[in-house]
Design an enzyme around this catalytic site. Structure first.
Site, PDB file in Angstrom:
ATOM      1  N   HIS A 356       0.847  -1.138  -0.080  1.00 11.99           N
ATOM      2  CA  HIS A 356      -0.016   0.234  -0.095  1.00 11.99           C
ATOM      3  C   HIS A 356       0.939   1.107  -0.003  1.00 11.99           C
ATOM      4  O   HIS A 356       0.449   2.241  -0.577  1.00 11.99           O
ATOM      5  CB  HIS A 356      -1.046  -0.030   1.328  1.00 11.99           C
ATOM      6  CG  HIS A 356      -1.934   1.201   1.090  1.00 11.99           C
ATOM      7  ND1 HIS A 356      -2.071   2.110   1.754  1.00 11.99           N
ATOM      8  CD2 HIS A 356      -3.278   1.041   0.417  1.00 11.99           C
ATOM      9  CE1 HIS A 356      -3.253   2.907   1.709  1.00 11.99           C
ATOM     10  NE2 HIS A 356      -3.899   1.989   0.876  1.00 11.99           N
ATOM     11  N   CYS A 357       2.083   1.255   0.619  1.00  8.39           N
ATOM     12  CA  CYS A 357       2.910   2.473   0.779  1.00  8.39           C
ATOM     13  C   CYS A 357       3.489   2.903  -0.654  1.00  8.39           C
ATOM     14  O   CYS A 357       3.768   3.982  -0.551  1.00  8.39           O
ATOM     15  CB  CYS A 357       4.128   1.688   1.661  1.00  8.39           C
ATOM     16  SG  CYS A 357       3.763   1.351   3.198  1.00  8.39           S
ATOM     17  N   ILE A 358       3.654   1.854  -1.620  1.00 13.15           N
ATOM     18  CA  ILE A 358       4.127   2.350  -2.603  1.00 13.15           C
ATOM     19  C   ILE A 358       3.150   2.394  -3.763  1.00 13.15           C
ATOM     20  O   ILE A 358       3.427   2.850  -4.835  1.00 13.15           O
ATOM     21  CB  ILE A 358       5.148   1.097  -3.150  1.00 13.15           C
ATOM     22  CG1 ILE A 358       4.494  -0.214  -3.582  1.00 13.15           C
ATOM     23  CG2 ILE A 358       6.290   0.896  -2.098  1.00 13.15           C
ATOM     24  CD1 ILE A 358       5.217  -1.453  -4.227  1.00 13.15           C
TER      25      ILE A 358
END
Length: 364
Positions: A356-358
Site C-alpha cells: 500500500h505504501c508504494i
C-alpha cells in the site's frame, strides 16, 4: 491549476479505497539507503505489482531522468503502464503523492507538506525537497487541479476513508512532534475534516510495532466496506503488537462511524514470525548522512493490512509465513468479486514499507 479554496467548501471528499478509480501512481525504487543492492530485488517486485494492478486500471510509474530509460524498457510491452519523468527522493508514492478528493464528477488532488515522516525531529532522511514537490507535479502530469495544504504535514498512508464521511487515523502518527507540533488534536481534526470532507475522525491510539512512519494507519486498519474494517491482529499476548492491536480494537468496538453505524471488525493476523533485517540485506544498503539506518535483526513492520485494492483485484503482501494463506483467504472472502494477487513482499518491506505504501490511488 492550484485551487484557492478547500475541498469541504467545494463539496469534495476523499472516496473509499475500494471505490472504482482511474488508476494509480508508483515510483521506481532506486534510493540506496532504502533498497539494498541498488534496488535489484525491489524493482522485480515493483514490476510484478505494477503488472497486477495494470490488469484492471491505468498506472503511472515515476522515475528521474537517469532511470526513466530503464522504466521504459521494463514496461515497453505493458499498454496500461505509463513511464513519467518526475524526480523524487524515494519511492513511497502513497505518502508523497496527492491525496485525491471528488465531488462525484470531478477529481482534484491535495498537496500536503511532506517532511520525510518527521522532519528534523525524527525524519528518515535529511533531504526531502523532491518528495515534497511530487504531489503537484503528479497533478499537472495527469491533469488534476489541486489544493495546496502546505504547511500542514501529512502523508497519504496516515489517513484511510470509507467515502461516506468517516476517516481513521492513529494518534501515534498525527500527534507526533515531527509533524504539526503547534497544532492541538482538535485543530488537526478540523484540518482533516476541511480537506478530506470528513464528518467524523476515528482516532486509533497506535499502529504496527516498530513502524518507522510513527505508525501509519494503513498498516494496522483499513476499510473494506461500509462500517467494516480489517485490523492487524495477534493472539500472542507476549508479542508487543497484541497490546497495540487490542487498544485499537477497544476504540473501534466503542465507536460508530459518521452515519451512526457500529463497526464490524475483521481480524487479519500479522505474520506468525517477526520479519527482521538480515546481515546479508544490511550489507546491501548505502546510507547517506542524516538518513535513518537499519540494524541486523531489526524487526520490520510486516502486516497484511497493507494491501492495494485495484479495480479488479487485491494485491496482498506475502512473507513466506504460515499466515500468508490465512490473510489471502480472509481478504478473498471480503472481496469476492476481485481477484487476489498474493505477492512476496520481502524486498519491499526491507525498504521500510509495504504494498500500500508504494501506490497512490487516483479516483475516476
Amino acid at each position: 491549476m492550484k485551487i484557492n479554496s478547500t475541498p469541504t467548501k467545494d463539496n469534495f471528499y476523499m472516496p473509499a479505497e475500494y471505490a472504482r478509480h482511474r488508476g494509480c501512481v508508483m515510483i521506481w525504487p532506486v534510493r540506496p539507503g532504502s533498497w539494498p543492492n541498488s534496488g535489484a530485488e525491489a524493482k522485480k517486485v515493483f514490476a510484478e505489482i505494477a503488472r497486477a494492478i495494470a490488469e484492471s486500471e491505468q498506472l503511472w510509474m515515476l522515475a528521474d531522468e537517469a532511470h526513466l530509460p530503464e522504466v521504459k524498457v521494463e514496461f515497453e510491452n505493458d499498454k496500461n503502464i505509463h513511464p513519467v519523468m518526475i524526480p523524487t527522493d524515494d519511492a513511497w508514492a502513497r505518502d508523497v503523492g496527492p491525496t485525491c478528493v471528488t465531488d462525484g464528477t470531478t477529481v482534484r488532488g491535495i498537496d500536503w507538506e511532506f517532511n520525510a515522516w518527521g522532519g528534523q525531529v525524527d525524519g528518515l532522511y535529511a533531504h526531502w525537497e523532491k518528495d515534497d514537490a511530487a504531489a503537484h507535479l503528479i497533478c499537472n502530469e495527469i491533469s488534476l487541479d489541486y489544493y495546496d495544504a502546505h504547511p500542514f504535514v501529512l502523508e497519504g498512508g496516515s489517513v484511510h476513508s470509507d467515502g461516506e464521511g468517516t476517516v481513521i487515523v492513529t494518534e501515534a502518527c498525527l500527534l507526533s512532534k515531527g509533524r504539526n507540533p503547534k497544532m492541538s488534536k482538535e485543530e488537526i481534526e478540523k484540518q482533516l475534516q476541511e480537506y478530506l470532507g470528513a464528518k467524523k475522525i476515528i482516532w486509533l491510539p497506535c499502529g504496527i510495532f516498530n513502524d518507522e512512519t510513527n505508525e501509519h494507519v494503513d498498516n494496522v486498519c483499513a476499510f473494506v466496506g461500509s462500517a467494516q474494517v480489517v485490523l492487524a491482529w495477534t493472539d500472542d499476548q507476549s508479542d508487543p503488537q497484541y497490546a497495540m492491536s487490542k487498544a485499537c480494537l477497544d476504540v473501534l468496538e466503542n465507536s460508530v462511524d459518521a452515519k451512526g453505524r457500529k463497526f464490524t471488525v475483521h481480524k487479519l493476523p500479522i505474520p506468525s514470525n517477526p520479519v527482521c533485517v538480515t546481515k546479508e540485506e544490511l550489507m546491501g544498503y548505502q546510507f547517506e548522512e542524516g538518513e535513518d539506518v537499519r540494524e541486523e535483526g531489526e524487526r520490520l513492520a510486516a502486516s497484511y493490512v497493507n494491501f492495494y485494492i485495484s479495480n479488479g483485484g487485491v494485491v496482498v503482501p506475502q512473507f513466506n509465513d504460515k499466515n500468508d494463506k490465512v490473510a489471502v483467504d480472509i481478504l478473498g472472502r471480503l472481496f469476492p468479486d476481485r481477484k487476489i494477487y498474493p505477492i512476496y513482499a520481502r524486498a519491499i518491506i526491507v525498504g521500510g514499507g509495504n504494498i500500500h505504501c508504494i501506490t497512490q490511488q487516483i479516483p475516476e
